[in-house]
Design an enzyme around this catalytic site. Structure first.
Site, PDB file in Angstrom:
ATOM      1  CD  GLU A 192      -3.080  -0.715   1.821  1.00  0.00           C
ATOM      2  OE1 GLU A 192      -3.936  -0.251   1.840  1.00  0.00           O
ATOM      3  OE2 GLU A 192      -3.022  -1.273   3.276  1.00  0.00           O
TER       4      GLU A 192
ATOM      5  CD  GLU B   9      -4.398  -5.973   3.723  1.00  0.00           C
ATOM      6  OE1 GLU B   9      -3.716  -5.112   3.936  1.00  0.00           O
ATOM      7  OE2 GLU B   9      -4.609  -6.633   2.697  1.00  0.00           O
TER       8      GLU B   9
END
Length: 265
Positions: free
Chosen positions: A117, A137
């Site tokens: 990210e 995730e």
């Protein structure tokens, strides 16, 4: 206590080299979150002409320290605390994305969750051939928290972003380059040198013009082509007041193309 992130200027003070060094796996925890926030604040204040983000160790990151970062919030079912923490992470990614100078991310080994990210929040990603990427995730019932999903979609489309995030898979550097998620793939032993050279070249360039390019592209993301078109003249027009443009024009007339020296002013 030694910080898990260090910032060095090296031989060229125009380029900030940000190194994550939080062994053994550079997992994201509260300590790393605090350090990264402080580093971004430092970059915003000092405004170098470029930044390179990299990591020490066999991997960029094995992901998140779930016990430290998310488990207490999940065990308490605390929606407000979860929302606050995600808001902090989204803001942090956005601050990196909006830094007014070129940013390069060097990826080697595993580059999972927050690390990918952060890479996507940078302008350019250089990856070693053996690097692999993942937003995993979903394996713990979450979705990426730092803006990675939407930035991945900007780079390679919503379908691939959904596939990447929902399958929680790991994807190699070559495939990520084909998708458009990674900008350049180099041999493993050339990664550090290639990333440093690219970041230094950008930092030595017309960084005020680079900032204008980033602002125009941000306008495209904010409001589409019409918004970007409407703002381009005002953004680019300000460059005519810069010493860099005047010096480069004089250099072009006197010496020809490609010989200008830029100072970021």
């Amino acid at each position: 206590m030694t910080s898990p992130i260090r910032v060095e200027t090296g031989t060229d003070p125009a380029l900030a080299v940000v190194t994550v060094d939080h062994p053994p796996l550079n997992l994201y925890d509260r300590e790393l979150h605090t350090a990264l926030t402080e580093v971004v604040t430092q970059l915003e204040a000092e405004r170098p002409r470029g930044a390179l983000f990299r990591a020490e160790g066999k991997v960029v990151s094995g992901g998140v320290n779930v016990r430290d970062s998310f488990l207490p919030i999940a065990q308490n079912g605390d929606v407000e605390a979860g929302t606050r923490y995600f808001a902090e992470l989204v803001e942090l990614g956005e601050r990196v994305h909006r830094l007014p100078f070129p940013t390069v991310f060097a990826a080697h080994g595993l580059t999972l969750t927050w690390a990918f990210e952060l890479a996507l929040a940078c302008d350019l990603i250089v990856a070693a051939e053996s690097a692999s990427f993942g937003l995993i995730e979903a394996t713990v019932g979450l979705t990426p928290a730092m803006g990675g999903t939407q930035r991945l979609a900007e780079r390679c489309g919503q379908g691939r972003a959904k596939y990447f995030v929902m399958t929680a898979g790991r994807f190699g550097a070559a495939e990520m380059e084909r998708w458009g998620a990674v900008d350049r793939v180099v041999p493993d032993d050339e990664l550090d040198g290639s990333a440093r050279t690219l970041a230094a070249e950008l930092a030595a360039g017309p960084t005020v013009a680079h900032a204008a390019t980033k602002e125009i592209l941000a306008s495209l993301a904010d409001g589409g082509l019409d918004t970007a078109n409407a703002r381009t003249a005002g953004i680019a027009g300000k460059l005519f007041a810069t010493a860099d443009l005047r010096g480069a024009m004089d250099s072009f007339v006197e010496k020809g193309h490609g010989r200008a020296v830029f100072h970021g002013r």
